[in-house]
Design a protein around this motif. Structure first.
Motif, PDB file in Angstrom:
ATOM      1  N   MET A 110      81.905  35.989  46.700  1.00  0.00           N
ATOM      2  CA  MET A 110      80.846  36.584  47.493  1.00  0.00           C
ATOM      3  C   MET A 110      80.763  35.958  48.885  1.00  0.00           C
ATOM      4  N   HIS A 111      81.063  34.645  48.954  1.00  0.00           N
ATOM      5  CA  HIS A 111      80.973  33.932  50.227  1.00  0.00           C
ATOM      6  C   HIS A 111      81.835  34.609  51.296  1.00  0.00           C
ATOM      7  N   ARG A 112      83.082  34.893  50.957  1.00  0.00           N
ATOM      8  CA  ARG A 112      84.010  35.511  51.911  1.00  0.00           C
ATOM      9  C   ARG A 112      83.542  36.902  52.319  1.00  0.00           C
ATOM     10  N   GLU A 113      83.104  37.688  51.355  1.00  0.00           N
ATOM     11  CA  GLU A 113      82.652  39.045  51.638  1.00  0.00           C
ATOM     12  C   GLU A 113      81.400  39.045  52.518  1.00  0.00           C
ATOM     13  N   LEU A 114      80.489  38.115  52.260  1.00  0.00           N
ATOM     14  CA  LEU A 114      79.275  38.033  53.074  1.00  0.00           C
ATOM     15  C   LEU A 114      79.622  37.670  54.513  1.00  0.00           C
ATOM     16  N   ARG A 115      80.516  36.698  54.690  1.00  0.00           N
ATOM     17  CA  ARG A 115      80.949  36.347  56.056  1.00  0.00           C
ATOM     18  C   ARG A 115      81.557  37.553  56.762  1.00  0.00           C
ATOM     19  N   GLN A 116      82.381  38.308  56.058  1.00  0.00           N
ATOM     20  CA  GLN A 116      82.996  39.501  56.642  1.00  0.00           C
ATOM     21  C   GLN A 116      81.933  40.535  57.005  1.00  0.00           C
ATOM     22  N   ALA A 117      80.966  40.745  56.135  1.00  0.00           N
ATOM     23  CA  ALA A 117      79.904  41.714  56.410  1.00  0.00           C
ATOM     24  C   ALA A 117      79.088  41.294  57.628  1.00  0.00           C
ATOM     25  N   MET A 118      78.787  40.017  57.756  1.00  0.00           N
ATOM     26  CA  MET A 118      77.953  39.536  58.868  1.00  0.00           C
ATOM     27  C   MET A 118      78.700  39.565  60.200  1.00  0.00           C
ATOM     28  N   ARG A 119      80.027  39.640  60.171  1.00  0.00           N
ATOM     29  CA  ARG A 119      80.801  39.745  61.418  1.00  0.00           C
ATOM     30  C   ARG A 119      80.480  41.044  62.161  1.00  0.00           C
ATOM     31  N   ASN A 120      79.901  42.023  61.456  1.00  0.00           N
ATOM     32  CA  ASN A 120      79.540  43.302  62.072  1.00  0.00           C
ATOM     33  C   ASN A 120      78.141  43.294  62.674  1.00  0.00           C
ATOM     34  N   PHE A 121      77.458  42.181  62.595  1.00  0.00           N
ATOM     35  CA  PHE A 121      76.105  42.070  63.144  1.00  0.00           C
ATOM     36  C   PHE A 121      76.177  41.262  64.439  1.00  0.00           C
ATOM     37  N   ALA A 122      75.896  41.920  65.565  1.00  0.00           N
ATOM     38  CA  ALA A 122      75.944  41.250  66.869  1.00  0.00           C
ATOM     39  C   ALA A 122      74.748  40.319  67.018  1.00  0.00           C
ATOM     40  N   THR A 123      75.015  39.119  67.528  1.00  0.00           N
ATOM     41  CA  THR A 123      73.935  38.164  67.786  1.00  0.00           C
ATOM     42  C   THR A 123      74.089  37.600  69.192  1.00  0.00           C
ATOM     43  N   GLY A 124      72.997  37.096  69.721  1.00  0.00           N
ATOM     44  CA  GLY A 124      73.059  36.345  70.960  1.00  0.00           C
ATOM     45  C   GLY A 124      73.620  34.963  70.669  1.00  0.00           C
ATOM     46  N   VAL A 125      73.961  34.246  71.725  1.00  0.00           N
ATOM     47  CA  VAL A 125      74.527  32.905  71.581  1.00  0.00           C
ATOM     48  C   VAL A 125      73.657  31.944  72.372  1.00  0.00           C
ATOM     49  N   CYS A 126      73.269  30.864  71.741  1.00  0.00           N
ATOM     50  CA  CYS A 126      72.335  29.901  72.341  1.00  0.00           C
ATOM     51  C   CYS A 126      72.862  28.481  72.208  1.00  0.00           C
ATOM     52  N   ILE A 127      72.302  27.609  73.015  1.00  0.00           N
ATOM     53  CA  ILE A 127      72.502  26.173  72.862  1.00  0.00           C
ATOM     54  C   ILE A 127      71.145  25.575  72.505  1.00  0.00           C
TER      55      ILE A 127
END
Length: 164
Positions: free
Chosen positions: A1-18
């Motif tokens: 499930m870990h790998r599949e979840l990471r793959q699914a979340m790659r389709n969700f755009a996020t901002g990038v912060c420090i």
């Protein structure tokens, strides 16, 4: 499930912060900064935001000890900064002096020269799986007209294309 979840979340755009915080020790104050894309606006009244950090993170330990942090939203010209501060703690420590930042007036954390920034005082933290969500009250905000925000999508830093 870990790998599949990471793959699914790659389709969700996020901002990038420090995000930045510090630790005080016998030799003085040591700042740390880390790349995050888990910024969440929780409430306008009171003004609350949250970050999710790995529970084993040294950055998290410092944040919980200091009780303060800042988060700066990066623009498209800052992908090199994002890459640098996504590295391990030792590499971040070597790069901290190269960060274009100033000390925040309310928290004494480093506030990065970016389109927007928020200084936060820790209100609570919640253990969630292998992460800890830290919730902070926003005590200062910085805004500047800059380039479009840096986006993380499909495992890469990107900029917004056509805005509709």
């Amino acid at each position: 499930m870990h790998r599949e979840l990471r793959q699914a979340m790659r389709n969700f755009a996020t901002g990038v912060c420090i995000a930045s915080t510090f630790r005080d020790g016998p030799e003085g104050r040591t700042h740390d900064a880390v790349t995050v894309n888990s910024l969440l606006s929780l409430s306008l009244d009171p003004p609350l935001v949250a970050l999710s950090l790995h529970r084993d993170s040294g950055f998290l330990r410092d944040l919980l000890a200091s009780g303060v942090w800042s988060v700066s939203v990066l623009d498209v010209g800052a992908d090199d900064v994002a890459r640098t501060f996504a590295r391990d703690r030792a590499e971040r420590a070597r790069a901290i002096d190269t960060l274009s930042a100033s000390v925040g007036t309310r928290t004494n954390t480093l506030v990065v020269d970016a389109p927007s920034s928020m200084e936060c005082e820790l209100r609570q933290h919640i253990e969630v799986g292998d992460h800890v969500m830290v919730i902070g009250e926003v005590v200062a905000v910085g805004l500047q007209e800059r380039r479009p925000p840096l986006i993380f999508l499909h495992g890469k830093y990107q900029s917004l294309g056509e805005v509709r």
